[in-house]
Design a protein around this motif. Structure first.
Motif, PDB file in Angstrom:
ATOM      1  N   VAL A 140       7.439  -3.042   3.107  1.00 36.74           N
ATOM      2  CA  VAL A 140       8.777  -2.664   2.638  1.00 36.74           C
ATOM      3  C   VAL A 140       8.783  -1.216   2.162  1.00 36.74           C
ATOM      4  O   VAL A 140       9.672  -0.429   2.507  1.00 36.74           O
ATOM      5  CB  VAL A 140       9.235  -3.608   1.506  1.00 36.74           C
ATOM      6  N   ASN A 141       7.778  -0.851   1.378  1.00 38.42           N
ATOM      7  CA  ASN A 141       7.713   0.505   0.835  1.00 38.42           C
ATOM      8  C   ASN A 141       7.596   1.540   1.948  1.00 38.42           C
ATOM      9  O   ASN A 141       8.302   2.552   1.946  1.00 38.42           O
ATOM     10  CB  ASN A 141       6.532   0.614  -0.122  1.00 38.42           C
ATOM     11  N   PHE A 143       8.390   1.174   5.110  1.00 39.56           N
ATOM     12  CA  PHE A 143       9.578   1.180   5.964  1.00 39.56           C
ATOM     13  C   PHE A 143      10.709   1.960   5.315  1.00 39.56           C
ATOM     14  O   PHE A 143      11.345   2.806   5.952  1.00 39.56           O
ATOM     15  CB  PHE A 143      10.038  -0.253   6.272  1.00 39.56           C
ATOM     16  N   VAL A 144      10.982   1.682   4.052  1.00 38.21           N
ATOM     17  CA  VAL A 144      12.092   2.350   3.357  1.00 38.21           C
ATOM     18  C   VAL A 144      11.848   3.861   3.276  1.00 38.21           C
ATOM     19  O   VAL A 144      12.734   4.670   3.595  1.00 38.21           O
ATOM     20  CB  VAL A 144      12.296   1.758   1.955  1.00 38.21           C
ATOM     21  N   PHE A 147      12.069   5.390   6.768  1.00 40.89           N
ATOM     22  CA  PHE A 147      13.454   5.420   7.258  1.00 40.89           C
ATOM     23  C   PHE A 147      14.205   6.605   6.667  1.00 40.89           C
ATOM     24  O   PHE A 147      14.894   7.347   7.381  1.00 40.89           O
ATOM     25  CB  PHE A 147      14.166   4.110   6.909  1.00 40.89           C
ATOM     26  N   ILE A 148      14.082   6.789   5.352  1.00 43.19           N
ATOM     27  CA  ILE A 148      14.764   7.918   4.709  1.00 43.19           C
ATOM     28  C   ILE A 148      14.258   9.246   5.267  1.00 43.19           C
ATOM     29  O   ILE A 148      15.035  10.172   5.519  1.00 43.19           O
ATOM     30  CB  ILE A 148      14.580   7.853   3.186  1.00 43.19           C
ATOM     31  N   LEU A 184       8.808   7.065  -4.324  1.00 43.11           N
ATOM     32  CA  LEU A 184       8.383   5.798  -3.735  1.00 43.11           C
ATOM     33  C   LEU A 184       6.870   5.706  -3.531  1.00 43.11           C
ATOM     34  O   LEU A 184       6.360   4.666  -3.141  1.00 43.11           O
ATOM     35  CB  LEU A 184       9.073   5.587  -2.380  1.00 43.11           C
ATOM     36  N   ALA A 230      10.560   2.041  11.431  1.00 46.18           N
ATOM     37  CA  ALA A 230      11.535   2.825  10.672  1.00 46.18           C
ATOM     38  C   ALA A 230      12.005   4.035  11.460  1.00 46.18           C
ATOM     39  O   ALA A 230      13.199   4.388  11.431  1.00 46.18           O
ATOM     40  CB  ALA A 230      10.925   3.266   9.343  1.00 46.18           C
TER      41      ALA A 230
END
Length: 243
Positions: A140-141, A143-144, A147-148, A184, A230
């Motif tokens: 999750v970390n 990917f997020v 993505f950003i 992050l 991502a």
């Protein structure tokens, strides 16, 4: 000016090597015993990685686009913004650059690797690991954050106010990476880049480092798969909405 394909590959190789030297070099300065920066805070690493992306982008952005990231290369290709015929050569150049860059970090900090006895501190100067030992949280970390990063990179390169001065794109990208690491990065490192993690992790597995411990291959697929997914989602989404 149009550069040869060899020049573009050389730019990707050198750019990725510089990314790893500046980024993982900052981690080594913080984590390894006896360094001038040992024990300093996370912002040192955030600055190292932000400049690790910004500097090669300023150097090679007009040569190859300074993708220096297989996930971005694949995302651009899936969206039709980069030729599939160049994907594999670019990724090979990026991977080799990451490996050579990590070897430079190791040689530069060799006495401090010998002094450091904590295996996770050593591994952290090569690859990423999830602080909570959770593959899902790591995914999750990564990917997020990725993505950003890729959505932002695509937006920067297509924003009208950036097109007249591409150097501002590369500076903005460096600030974005530094901010992502600061905001992050506490959970995983983070990688945000398959080459930046996999290449150095291979080096970690091969080198005869004292007290190095496991290369944690069980976690290794996460910083490869998550950024690639991502990258595809971010570039395709940006193109679908704004282009």
């Amino acid at each position: 000016m149009e550069y040869s394909f060899f020049a573009k590959l050389a730019a990707e190789f050198l750019g990725t090597a510089i990314l790893v030297i500046l980024g993982n070099g900052s981690v080594a300065n913080v984590e390894l015993k006896g360094t001038k920066g040992n024990g300093s805070d996370w912002l040192v690493i955030a600055v190292g990685y932000g400049c690790g992306v910004m500097v090669p982008a300023l150097m090679f952005g007009t040569v190859s686009g300074a993708q220096i990231n297989p996930a971005f290369t694949i995302g651009l290709a899936v969206s039709g913004m980069f030729s599939w015929s160049q994907v594999i050569p670019f990724i090979i150049a990026q991977m080799l650059g990451a490996i050579i860059g990590q070897l430079v970090v190791y040689w530069a900090y060799l006495p401090h690797y010998d002094q450091t006895t904590d295996p996770e501190s050593i591994l952290g100067t090569f690859g990423t690991i999830d602080a909570s030992d959770s593959l899902w949280n790591g995914f999750v970390n990564e990917f997020v954050g990725s993505f950003i990063l890729f959505f932002g990179a695509t937006a920067f390169t297509h924003a009208p106010y950036f097109k007249e001065n591409m150097s501002s794109v590369f500076i903005a990208l460096g600030f974005l990476v530094g901010t992502l690491v600061a905001s992050l990065g506490g959970a995983t490192g983070p990688a945000l880049n398959p080459a930046r993690d996999l290449g150095p992790r291979l080096v970690h597995a091969i080198l005869p480092i004292k007290h190095k411990g496991s290369s944690q291959w069980n976690y290794a697929p996460i910083p490869v798969i998550a950024p690639i997914l991502a990258g595809i989602c971010a570039v395709v989404l940006y193109k679908g909405i704004f282009l």
